[in-house]
Design a protein around this motif. Structure first.
Motif, short mmCIF file in Angstrom:
data_model
loop_
_atom_site.label_atom_id
_atom_site.label_comp_id
_atom_site.label_asym_id
_atom_site.label_seq_id
_atom_site.Cartn_x
_atom_site.Cartn_y
_atom_site.Cartn_z
N PRO A 1 2.69 -4.89 -7.36
CA PRO A 1 2.11 -6.07 -8.03
C PRO A 1 0.65 -5.89 -8.40
O PRO A 1 0.21 -6.34 -9.46
N SER B 1 0.45 -3.64 -11.46
CA SER B 1 0.97 -4.39 -12.60
C SER B 1 -0.05 -5.40 -13.09
O SER B 1 -0.23 -5.59 -14.30
N GLN C 1 6.08 -11.98 -12.78
CA GLN C 1 7.47 -11.92 -12.31
C GLN C 1 8.28 -10.91 -13.10
O GLN C 1 9.03 -10.11 -12.54
N SER D 1 7.10 -8.33 -14.83
CA SER D 1 6.62 -6.98 -14.54
C SER D 1 7.10 -6.51 -13.17
O SER D 1 7.46 -5.34 -12.98
N SER D 2 7.12 -7.43 -12.21
CA SER D 2 7.55 -7.08 -10.86
C SER D 2 9.02 -6.68 -10.82
O SER D 2 9.40 -5.75 -10.11
N THR E 1 9.18 -3.07 -12.46
CA THR E 1 8.58 -2.01 -11.65
C THR E 1 9.29 -1.84 -10.31
O THR E 1 9.42 -0.72 -9.81
N THR E 2 9.79 -2.94 -9.75
CA THR E 2 10.54 -2.84 -8.49
C THR E 2 11.83 -2.07 -8.70
O THR E 2 12.17 -1.17 -7.91
#
Length: 266
Positions: free
Chosen positions: A118, A121, A136, A138-139, A142-143
């Protein structure tokens, strides 16, 4: 030719190129050849390259975005980015313009841990407008990419995403989801759909074909599902890699090579 194992940057760019062939014509299920000579990169690729360049050189993200969009402004880009170039205002860009999702593709490789995603990001988000839910989105991306890179199995990845991002949770198959969308998608739909295309695949190319079969926003869906697939399967067909590199400016190829050497191989 160098093998680009695990290079999600090249993976997503290739998905963008292959998807571009279907921007104005439907993908036919079973189409044997995805390598259309007319394929070209879109603003999806520009964003991924610009952020990768900024991470490699430690330069200002927004300045790298300006550089790439300014240099390749002859291509047909989406209007929010043309407005940005003309006005020079980073806040003219909207989260829900599809290319913004591609900002986050390079991030998982530079994260030291799951918890650092986070923060990194947010650094990229700060360069452009932060609409509601931007962190949210982006998370989620990336997650998912981080878990794929770390070698988690699909069911474990999905269970983790369902736990942290319940708003993206669904139980429908890709076949049923295809019937729900007939118009270009906003970003909040692209991420979970692209992930589902990857989930129902058994290879990199299969994930792209699944994304194209949805029938809308082919470049956005194909590029993001290709990124998930590259992170998980760790390889792509050599012919697709060569096809992609031959259609990129040399400066883009150099960024891909530098990304491979600095982040992927290390």
């Amino acid at each position: 030719m160098m093998h680009f194992r695990k290079n999600i940057l090249l993976g997503c760019i290739a998905g963008d190129l292959l998807g571009s062939s279907y921007a104005h014509r439907p993908y036919e299920i079973g189409d044997e050849n995805l390598l259309n000579p007319d394929a070209t990169f879109s603003d999806e690729t520009l964003f991924a390259i610009a952020v990768a360049d900024a991470l490699l050189t430690e330069k200002c993200v927004i300045k790298r975005i300006c550089h790439y969009f300014g240099t390749y402004a002859t291509k047909k880009f989406t209007s929010p980015f043309l407005d940005f170039l003309i006005g020079g205002d980073p806040y003219a860009m909207n989260l829900y313009s599809k290319p913004v999702l591609l900002r986050f593709i390079p991030i998982p490789y530079i994260a030291n841990s799951f918890c650092s995603l986070p923060e990194i990001s947010q650094t990229v988000l700060d360069a452009t407008k932060n609409d509601g839910g931007s962190l949210q989105a982006s998370s989620f991306i990336t997650t998912a990419l981080y878990l794929c890179i770390c070698g988690y199995r699909k069911n474990d990845i999905k269970n983790t995403l369902d736990q942290y991002f319940p708003e993206y949770r669904h139980t429908q198959t890709l076949e049923k989801l295809r019937k729900c969308f007939r118009h270009p998608l906003h970003a909040q739909f692209i991420a979970p759909l692209a992930f589902q295309a990857f989930m129902e695949s058994d290879s990199y190319e299969h994930a792209i074909r699944n994304a194209l079969e949805i029938g809308v926003s082919p470049e956005a869906l194909a590029s993001l599902s290709a990124a998930f697939a590259m992170a998980y399967y760790q390889e792509m067909p050599q012919e697709i890699a060569e096809f992609t590199l031959m259609r990129l400016p040399m400066s883009f190829v150099e960024i891909v090579l530098q990304f491979q050497e600095r982040f992927v191989l290390n």
